[in-house]
Design an enzyme around this catalytic site. Structure first.
Site, PDB file in Angstrom:
ATOM      1  N   SER A 141     -10.994  62.570  12.496  1.00  0.00           N
ATOM      2  CA  SER A 141     -10.749  63.037  11.131  1.00  0.00           C
ATOM      3  C   SER A 141     -10.251  61.911  10.241  1.00  0.00           C
ATOM      4  O   SER A 141      -9.458  61.072  10.654  1.00  0.00           O
ATOM      5  CB  SER A 141      -9.716  64.152  11.119  1.00  0.00           C
ATOM      6  OG  SER A 141     -10.238  65.316  11.678  1.00  0.00           O
TER       7      SER A 141
ATOM      8  N   HIS B 288      -6.549  66.543   4.949  1.00  0.00           N
ATOM      9  CA  HIS B 288      -5.911  67.302   6.026  1.00  0.00           C
ATOM     10  C   HIS B 288      -5.177  66.389   7.009  1.00  0.00           C
ATOM     11  O   HIS B 288      -4.479  66.882   7.895  1.00  0.00           O
ATOM     12  CB  HIS B 288      -6.928  68.198   6.732  1.00  0.00           C
ATOM     13  CG  HIS B 288      -7.877  67.493   7.628  1.00  0.00           C
ATOM     14  ND1 HIS B 288      -9.179  67.235   7.294  1.00  0.00           N
ATOM     15  CD2 HIS B 288      -7.714  66.992   8.866  1.00  0.00           C
ATOM     16  CE1 HIS B 288      -9.778  66.604   8.284  1.00  0.00           C
ATOM     17  NE2 HIS B 288      -8.904  66.443   9.248  1.00  0.00           N
TER      18      HIS B 288
ATOM     19  N   ASP C 169     -11.189  67.383   0.367  1.00  0.00           N
ATOM     20  CA  ASP C 169     -10.479  66.897   1.559  1.00  0.00           C
ATOM     21  C   ASP C 169     -10.439  65.369   1.561  1.00  0.00           C
ATOM     22  O   ASP C 169     -11.164  64.701   2.299  1.00  0.00           O
ATOM     23  CB  ASP C 169     -11.168  67.430   2.817  1.00  0.00           C
ATOM     24  CG  ASP C 169     -10.360  67.183   4.082  1.00  0.00           C
ATOM     25  OD1 ASP C 169      -9.144  66.903   3.965  1.00  0.00           O
ATOM     26  OD2 ASP C 169     -10.944  67.269   5.179  1.00  0.00           O
TER      27      ASP C 169
END
Length: 247
Positions: free
Chosen positions: A200, A63, A107
């Site tokens: 992230s 992402h 991911d």
């Protein structure tokens, strides 16, 4: 993580029923050079973390994908040039072919550096896992993400958090019907400590191996809402095959 539903270590917004979350809440400032595999992904400013796994390859979250990325290695204070940094543009950015932006399954992405990193005391690689993460194992999570569970305070210096791997049963109970076999939870069910926005793509290292990638969560440091991480062990073959095919 965010007071909203969020992705626990994401830099850019993603059109999913989560909100980006990539920061460290309840942690501490890392000792300088203590996390030499940590990288900052930059597109004008820091937006995600990543981990150096070889001289020319970085692993991050799917992402976190952007078409143009500069990888910044050897960073501690991302607002100051300290003399140990290496800024290297991405030559290839390869997201997992089965990445699902809705549920954030698979991911993970790989970044090939345009030139190899220089390995030294400030920049070094982290090993891939040889076994899946065991519940109860203490891990180190790091990043430059938000340090507040409500509001925003983005640190200049790299933040660290020590947290345990939770059982898959507790992970699934925290997020019913949302946890796949490619995900696991790390953190504290009582809340107060977590990754958050800006973290992230960053590393979860357990016993010297890269076991996780900051992926998603509901808010930051909320009770019964631990951080959810990509299980790197499931992708070791894909990582090795992709690197071999793009060497």
């Amino acid at each position: 993580m965010n007071p909203l539903l969020i992705l626990a270590f994401v830099g850019a917004a993603v059109a999913v029923p989560f909100d980006d979350d990539d920061k460290i809440v309840g942690g501490y400032t890392c000792e300088e050079n203590s996390v030499p595999y940590q990288v900052s992904l930059n597109s004008g400013s820091h937006f995600c973390g990543g981990s150096l796994i070889s001289e020319q390859w970085v692993v991050s979250a799917g992402h976190c994908y952007k078409p143009h990325i500069q990888v910044r290695l050897g960073e501690h204070n991302i607002e100051v040039l300290e003399g140990n940094e290496q800024f290297i543009n991405a030559a290839k950015i390869i997201r997992h072919p089965k990445y699902n932006r809705i549920i954030l399954n698979n991911d993970i992405m790989l970044i090939k550096l345009s030139t190899p990193a220089v390995i030294n005391a400030h920049v070094s690689t982290i090993s891939l896992p040889t076994a899946p993460p065991a519940a109860g194992t203490e891990c180190l999570i790091s990043g430059w993400g938000n340090t507040l569970s409500s509001g925003a305070d983005y640190p200049d210096e790299l933040q660290c958090l020590d947290a345990p791997v939770l059982t898959q049963a507790k992970c699934k109970a925290s997020y019913p019907l949302k946890i796949t076999s490619n995900m696991f939870c790390v953190g504290f069910l009582e809340g107060g400590k977590d990754s958050c926005q800006g973290d992230s793509g960053g590393p979860v290292v357990c016993n010297g191996q890269l076991q996780g990638i900051v992926s998603w969560g509901y808010g930051c440091a909320q009770k019964r809402r631990p951080g959810v991480y990509t299980k790197v062990y499931n992708y070791v073959d894909w990582i090795k095959d992709t690197i071999a095919a793009n060497s």
